[in-house]
Design a protein around this motif. Sequence first.
Motif, mmCIF file in Angstrom:
data_model
loop_
_atom_site.group_PDB
_atom_site.id
_atom_site.type_symbol
_atom_site.label_atom_id
_atom_site.label_comp_id
_atom_site.label_asym_id
_atom_site.label_seq_id
_atom_site.Cartn_x
_atom_site.Cartn_y
_atom_site.Cartn_z
ATOM 1 N N ILE A 93 0.849 -1.184 0.000
ATOM 2 C CA ILE A 93 0.000 0.000 0.000
ATOM 3 C C ILE A 93 0.886 1.236 0.000
ATOM 4 O O ILE A 93 1.854 1.325 0.758
ATOM 5 C CB ILE A 93 -0.981 0.034 1.190
ATOM 6 N N LYS A 94 0.564 2.159 -0.883
ATOM 7 C CA LYS A 94 1.213 3.473 -0.906
ATOM 8 C C LYS A 94 0.249 4.436 -0.239
ATOM 9 O O LYS A 94 -0.866 4.639 -0.706
ATOM 10 C CB LYS A 94 1.484 3.926 -2.344
ATOM 11 N N LEU A 95 0.676 5.024 0.862
ATOM 12 C CA LEU A 95 -0.140 5.979 1.612
ATOM 13 C C LEU A 95 0.346 7.384 1.288
ATOM 14 O O LEU A 95 1.343 7.856 1.830
ATOM 15 C CB LEU A 95 -0.048 5.693 3.111
ATOM 16 N N ASP A 96 -0.362 8.032 0.390
ATOM 17 C CA ASP A 96 0.031 9.373 -0.037
ATOM 18 C C ASP A 96 -0.404 10.391 1.011
ATOM 19 O O ASP A 96 -1.114 10.062 1.950
ATOM 20 C CB ASP A 96 -0.575 9.690 -1.408
ATOM 21 N N GLY A 97 0.011 11.605 0.828
ATOM 22 C CA GLY A 97 -0.279 12.659 1.796
ATOM 23 C C GLY A 97 -1.294 13.669 1.307
ATOM 24 O O GLY A 97 -1.284 14.805 1.760
ATOM 25 N N CYS A 98 -2.160 13.284 0.396
ATOM 26 C CA CYS A 98 -3.073 14.252 -0.216
ATOM 27 C C CYS A 98 -4.413 14.380 0.503
ATOM 28 O O CYS A 98 -4.928 15.473 0.640
ATOM 29 C CB CYS A 98 -3.317 13.880 -1.675
ATOM 30 N N GLY A 99 -5.015 13.290 0.894
ATOM 31 C CA GLY A 99 -6.327 13.333 1.530
ATOM 32 C C GLY A 99 -6.222 13.526 3.026
ATOM 33 O O GLY A 99 -5.208 13.985 3.554
ATOM 34 N N LYS A 100 -7.258 13.140 3.732
ATOM 35 C CA LYS A 100 -7.320 13.350 5.181
ATOM 36 C C LYS A 100 -6.914 12.125 6.000
ATOM 37 O O LYS A 100 -6.779 12.222 7.211
ATOM 38 C CB LYS A 100 -8.740 13.761 5.588
ATOM 39 N N GLN A 101 -6.733 10.963 5.371
ATOM 40 C CA GLN A 101 -6.371 9.755 6.112
ATOM 41 C C GLN A 101 -4.850 9.715 6.295
ATOM 42 O O GLN A 101 -4.159 8.903 5.712
ATOM 43 C CB GLN A 101 -6.879 8.514 5.395
ATOM 44 N N LEU A 102 -4.356 10.578 7.164
ATOM 45 C CA LEU A 102 -2.912 10.774 7.329
ATOM 46 C C LEU A 102 -2.308 10.041 8.523
ATOM 47 O O LEU A 102 -1.096 10.106 8.720
ATOM 48 C CB LEU A 102 -2.617 12.276 7.471
ATOM 49 N N ASP A 103 -3.110 9.364 9.329
ATOM 50 C CA ASP A 103 -2.607 8.744 10.550
ATOM 51 C C ASP A 103 -1.916 7.422 10.224
ATOM 52 O O ASP A 103 -2.548 6.364 10.139
ATOM 53 C CB ASP A 103 -3.744 8.537 11.550
ATOM 54 N N LEU A 104 -0.609 7.483 10.049
ATOM 55 C CA LEU A 104 0.157 6.294 9.678
ATOM 56 C C LEU A 104 0.182 5.252 10.779
ATOM 57 O O LEU A 104 0.312 4.057 10.495
ATOM 58 C CB LEU A 104 1.572 6.704 9.278
ATOM 59 N N ASP A 105 0.072 5.666 12.029
ATOM 60 C CA ASP A 105 0.001 4.691 13.123
ATOM 61 C C ASP A 105 -1.266 3.846 13.012
ATOM 62 O O ASP A 105 -1.230 2.632 13.202
ATOM 63 C CB ASP A 105 0.038 5.387 14.487
ATOM 64 N N VAL A 106 -2.390 4.477 12.713
ATOM 65 C CA VAL A 106 -3.646 3.740 12.564
ATOM 66 C C VAL A 106 -3.543 2.786 11.375
ATOM 67 O O VAL A 106 -3.882 1.604 11.491
ATOM 68 C CB VAL A 106 -4.849 4.694 12.395
ATOM 69 N N TRP A 107 -3.068 3.283 10.240
ATOM 70 C CA TRP A 107 -2.898 2.412 9.076
ATOM 71 C C TRP A 107 -2.039 1.201 9.425
ATOM 72 O O TRP A 107 -2.431 0.062 9.175
ATOM 73 C CB TRP A 107 -2.234 3.167 7.931
ATOM 74 N N ALA A 108 -0.851 1.445 9.992
ATOM 75 C CA ALA A 108 0.078 0.353 10.283
ATOM 76 C C ALA A 108 -0.506 -0.624 11.296
ATOM 77 O O ALA A 108 -0.382 -1.844 11.125
ATOM 78 C CB ALA A 108 1.404 0.919 10.787
ATOM 79 N N ARG A 109 -1.138 -0.116 12.345
ATOM 80 C CA ARG A 109 -1.721 -1.002 13.367
ATOM 81 C C ARG A 109 -2.767 -1.919 12.742
ATOM 82 O O ARG A 109 -2.745 -3.134 12.938
ATOM 83 C CB ARG A 109 -2.324 -0.185 14.507
#
Length: 169
Positions: free
Chosen positions: A81-97
């Motif tokens: 998964i590529k998590l870009d920085g454009c939208g509002k879903q910026l919480d990388l801790d939540v994504w990773a968990r």
Amino acid sequence: AWQACGKGEDGYQYHDSQGRPVINTERFPNMTAMTAKAHGLGLTAGWYANNCICMEGKEPTQAMYAQDVHFLTDVFQFDAIKLDGCGKQLDLDVWARLINQSGRRVMIENCHWGFTVPNETWCPWNYFRSSGDVTPTYGSVVANLLTTVQWAQRGLSRPECWAYPDMLE
């Protein structure tokens, strides 16, 4: 875009009222079959989230993170998964968990243009972008390459947490 942009509910661009991503089925009629085909060919497949093509403008709900990860890992069985920085879903801790709790090994890319970076004890992704966007000039390419040096010198570009510059494609 993989999203059915503008087809979301409750003011969201591509999430329904339950937080599920709304897929552009005209462009991607069967993502599960697509990733299965890639896997059958010995390839991996990746998902592009929080992207600049179709951005959520409203604050995300926890259900959106959870449903995106559910579709990424369980339904479509993507490998990265590529998590870009454009939208509002910026919480990388939540994504990773959530991704790590899924039990599926997924390569996590932090593409926040060098603004969300690791420290000695925190790096919940596998690699992170160390630069802004590159332009097609020699100086831009060299400058972007040099953004990785500081992370290597500090021991913060390492296995499971690699720094990388933007690239020309």
